[in-house]
Every structure is written in structure tokens, then in C-alpha cells.
Design an enzyme around this catalytic site. Structure first.
Site, PDB file in Angstrom:
ATOM      1  N   TRP A 160       0.904  -1.064  -0.160  1.00 21.16           N
ATOM      2  CA  TRP A 160      -0.062   0.045  -0.033  1.00 21.16           C
ATOM      3  C   TRP A 160       0.908   1.320  -0.162  1.00 21.16           C
ATOM      4  CZ3 TRP A 160      -4.162  -1.037  -2.176  1.00 21.16           C
ATOM      5  CH2 TRP A 160      -4.755  -2.564  -1.711  1.00 21.16           C
ATOM      6  N   ASP A 165      -1.595   6.702   6.139  1.00 23.24           N
ATOM      7  CA  ASP A 165      -2.694   5.887   5.805  1.00 23.24           C
ATOM      8  C   ASP A 165      -3.215   4.902   6.940  1.00 23.24           C
ATOM      9  OD1 ASP A 165      -4.449   3.657   4.768  1.00 23.24           O
ATOM     10  OD2 ASP A 165      -2.994   3.393   2.991  1.00 23.24           O
ATOM     11  N   LYS A 181     -12.949  -1.366   7.298  1.00 25.25           N
ATOM     12  CA  LYS A 181     -12.228  -2.602   8.133  1.00 25.25           C
ATOM     13  C   LYS A 181     -12.602  -2.320   9.586  1.00 25.25           C
ATOM     14  CE  LYS A 181      -8.467  -2.096   4.768  1.00 25.25           C
ATOM     15  NZ  LYS A 181      -8.432  -3.363   4.148  1.00 25.25           N
TER      16      LYS A 181
HETATM   17  C1  PLP Z   1      -3.473   0.002   4.337  1.00 21.18           C
HETATM   18  C2  PLP Z   1      -4.379   0.030   3.003  1.00 21.18           C
HETATM   19  N1  PLP Z   1      -4.389   1.067   2.360  1.00 21.18           N
HETATM   20  C3  PLP Z   1      -5.030   1.262   1.254  1.00 21.18           C
HETATM   21  C4  PLP Z   1      -5.995   0.241   1.060  1.00 21.18           C
HETATM   22  C5  PLP Z   1      -6.746   0.426  -0.253  1.00 21.18           C
HETATM   23  O1  PLP Z   1      -7.968   0.902   0.159  1.00 21.18           O
HETATM   24  P1  PLP Z   1      -9.281   1.268  -0.864  1.00 21.18           P
HETATM   25  O2  PLP Z   1      -9.733  -0.104  -1.348  1.00 21.18           O
HETATM   26  O3  PLP Z   1     -10.192   1.838   0.138  1.00 21.18           O
HETATM   27  O4  PLP Z   1      -8.841   2.049  -1.967  1.00 21.18           O
HETATM   28  C6  PLP Z   1      -6.006  -0.931   1.678  1.00 21.18           C
HETATM   29  C7  PLP Z   1      -6.837  -2.003   1.342  1.00 21.18           C
HETATM   30  O5  PLP Z   1      -7.006  -3.030   2.066  1.00 21.18           O
HETATM   31  C8  PLP Z   1      -5.309  -1.044   2.769  1.00 21.18           C
HETATM   32  O6  PLP Z   1      -5.164  -2.110   3.617  1.00 21.18           O
END
Ligand code: PLP
Length: 360
Positions: free
Chosen positions: A102, A172, A196
Site C-alpha cells: 500500500w 494511511d 475495516k
Molecule cells: C493499508 C491500506 N491502504 C489502502 C488500501 C486501499 O483501500 P481502498 O480499497 O479503500 O482504496 C487498503 C485496502 O485494503 C489498505 O489495507
């Protein structure tokens, strides 16, 4: 009805009480004769839902008036772009700490918008650790420092946050927001998809320090400009009303359960049960994350062979456990023990792991 032992990484388990309340109100919310989904977002009834969700989040996390709390769409992934579009001026460098997939994705999007650098990375050991705070290469000229507070895929979590002084710290927190108390004043911006710990997918929470709003270029796309959402209380256009309603209910559930401090204790207990099964297995189960960096939200482990893992996952599925397959990028197994995963589900998984080891 039998509820699954839900260890999904996201969308993930929601509190049963929240689902029951929503079910009871589904056809007639607050005597309106309509579902929340059918209300105008400009109605008094919806506005109260919206404002209460914001207020509850402020109260639970201790968010001061120096910050705006925004509800936007596009997921955390859209924030990967919005952050550099709004907060990375020409001539400055955005600093990214790489601790998994991520943060890599966040960096990739920032590279499209301006100058970036990598202040530290855990790629050398398959993202099994979090770089030491003393090893972060931060310059006071950096536009901001971006971290991923919990690495959903690798199962690592920052236990302390760097003191970045005048450089805004951006996190994030998609997979650990609301799992423990936070010192909000350390951060310039916090963001996360709701799916989550906060509610259903479709709502993204952004907590932004107000002075940072001044950085957004004047001519940027309206919907991608933080000022658009901040100046209109996240109602510039139609917000994801049902998701925000459920988010408010999840926040109410956290309040009823003693707030984030009490939730943190429960999270320690739940993750502790499963880590304990790993640690006392004489190497039958192997944790991926270094102990000092272990996530209380996503527990990642492998077994001795791919065949044994397959057998473990098949038998776990048979026994009613959902979501234990590791992410496709790393394989192995992963149990996500977010706020709403009950202690009993974690106890059942622990027992299953002990029995499986005894039989194999
Ligand atoms: C730490 C983290 N950041 C970003 C994301 C991406 O999120 P989204 O699907 O809301 O774009 C996730 C998805 O699991 C994640 O776990």
C-alpha cells in the site's frame, strides 16, 4: 442463523449489534416512513446522522477544532492521488516510508504529481519489520512524510510515530484507525477507507489539519480539492449516506464498549491469543512479522509447506472460518482481527490451530 467466524481483511466483520439496529430501522428510520437510503441528503434527519457521525469520531479520537473531519469517496486509493495533488507544491519533495504494497502504491501515485523520495524501506526483509525511527531520512524541507500505520498484507504496525517537527506527518490508517488511542496532534493528515474498523466500504475518512488546506492549487479539479469537502461539511455533492449512517452506528458501538482504550485492550487480548498459538507451536506455525512490529489487526503466518497450508485452509473453511487465506502477493495465512471480530471467534481460531497442529 449461524454467523461466520469472519477474519476477512476488508470489507470485514461489523458488530452484530450494529447490523441488528440497522435491520430494525431499515424500512422506517426515525419515524420518517423511509429507509436512511431514501432520505434526501439535504433533510434534517440525514443531516443529524451526518453531523453525529462526525462528532462521535471527534470525541472518540480526541480530534480538536484545528482539524476538519471529511467523509469522501474513492477509497484510500483515491487519497494516494489527492494527497500529492493538494499538498505537494512544485519545488518540494514528498517523502514516503515504504513498508509494503500500500505504501508502494501511494508512492507510485505521488510520483505522477511531483518530486518524491523514499525516506526508508523494509523491502530488504519482505516487509517483515518497521524501520527504526532513528533510521528515517527526514529533511525539514520535505513537503510531508507519508507512512502506512498498519500494513494489512504483511501484518506489521507502527508502534510509535516519528516526531517530524514542521514536516506534516501523513498516515494511511485504513487498517488500524480507531483500534487504539491516537495523539492526533502529531499528524497533518490521517486517512482510511471505512471497510475495516469503521463501517462498510464506500466511505473514506480524512482528518486534515486546517492550515494544510491552504496548500491546494486554485485550479485543481473541484472534487479532488480538500477545500471543496471541508468548506461544505462533506456535502458538496451527495455523500454516501447509508455508509455514513452505519459508520455513525459503529462509532456508537465503540462508545458503548468503553471507547478506544477499552477496544485496544480487547484487540491486544484477541491478537495475543493467536500469536500465542503461533509462538508455542515449536515452529509448526511461523509468524511473518518480527515480534516488535506485529500488527494487532492482521496476523500473518505460514506453515511448513504449501500442501500443509492448503490442508489448514481447507479444514478451517470447513470449520466455519472465513478469510484466512494470505494476500495473493505474499501467500500463507492471515487472520484479520479488527475491532468488530469477537473474542470468541479468536478463541475458536486459536483452538482450531492447536487441534490442527496436534493432528498433523
Ligand atoms: C493499508 C491500506 N491502504 C489502502 C488500501 C486501499 O483501500 P481502498 O480499497 O479503500 O482504496 C487498503 C485496502 O485494503 C489498505 O489495507
Amino acid at each position: 442463523m449461524k454467523r461466520a467466524f469472519n477474519f476477512n481483511a476488508g470489507p470485514a466483520a461489523l458488530p452484530l449489534d450494529v447490523l441488528k439496529e440497522a435491520q430494525a430501522e431499515l424500512l422506517d428510520f426515525n419515524g420518517t416512513g423511509m429507509s436512511v437510503m431514501e432520505l434526501s441528503h439535504r433533510s434534517k434527519d440525514y443531516e443529524a446522522v451526518h453531523d453525529q457521525a462526525q462528532e462521535k469520531l471527534r470525541k472518540l479520537l480526541g480530534i480538536s477544532e484545528n482539524y476538519d473531519v471529511l467523509f469522501v469517496q474513492g477509497g484510500a486509493s483515491q487519497q494516494f492521488s489527492m494527497i500529492p495533488m493538494n499538498l505537494l507544491p512544485a519545488g518540494q519533495t514528498a517523502n514516503y516510508i515504504i513498508t509494503g504494497v500500500w505504501s508502494e502504491k501511494a508512492l507510485e501515485e505521488a510520483e505522477k504529481e511531483g518530486q518524491t523520495k523514499v525516506g526508508a524501506s523494509s523491502a530488504d526483509k519482505k516487509h517483515s519489520y518497521i524501520p527504526a525511527l532513528t533510521d528515517l531520512n527526514i529533511s525539514q524541507d520535505d513537503a510531508y512524510l507519508h507512512i502506512t500505520s498498519n500494513n494489512t498484507i504483511y501484518g506489521t504496525q507502527w508502534k510509535q510515530f516519528p516526531d517530524t517537527k514542521n514536516v506534516p506527518l501523513i498516515a494511511d490508517m485504513s487498517s488500524d484507525i480507531l483500534s487504539k488511542p491516537l495523539e492526533i496532534s502529531k499528524f497533518g493528515l490521517i486517512y482510511g477507507g471505512a471497510q475495516k474498523n469503521l463501517g462498510p466500504s464506500g466511505v473514506t475518512v480524512v482528518i486534515i489539519r486546517k492550515d494544510l488546506l491552504e496548500r491546494s492549487p486554485k485550479n485543481m479539479a473541484t472534487m479532488l480539492n480538500y477545500n471543496t469537502h471541508a468548506s461544505k461539511n462533506s456535502m458538496f455533492n451527495t455523500p454516501p449516506t447509508f455508509g455514513i449512517y452505519l459508520l455513525g452506528k459503529v462509532l456508537g458501538w465503540v462508545e458503548t464498549n468503553g471507547g478506544v482504550k477499552a477496544i485496544e485492550k480487547l484487540n491486544e487480548l484477541k491478537a495475543g491469543m493467536i500469536y500465542d498459538a503461533i509462538d508455542h507451536s515449536d515452529g509448526f506455525y511461523n509468524g511473518h512479522a518480527e515480534r516488535s512490529a506485529r500488527s494487532l489487526m492482521n496476523i500473518t503466518f505460514t506453515l511448513a509447506s504449501k500442501d500443509l497450508e492448503k490442508k489448514f485452509l481447507a479444514e478451517a473453511k470447513e470449520a466455519g472460518f472465513v478469510g484466512l487465506n494470505g494476500h495473493r502477493d505474499v501467500g500463507g495465512c492471515r487472520a484479520s482481527t479488527y475491532n468488530a471480530v469477537p473474542v470468541e471467534a479468536c478463541e475458536a481460531l486459536r483452538q482450531f490451530m492447536l487441534n490442527f497442529k496436534a493432528q498433523n
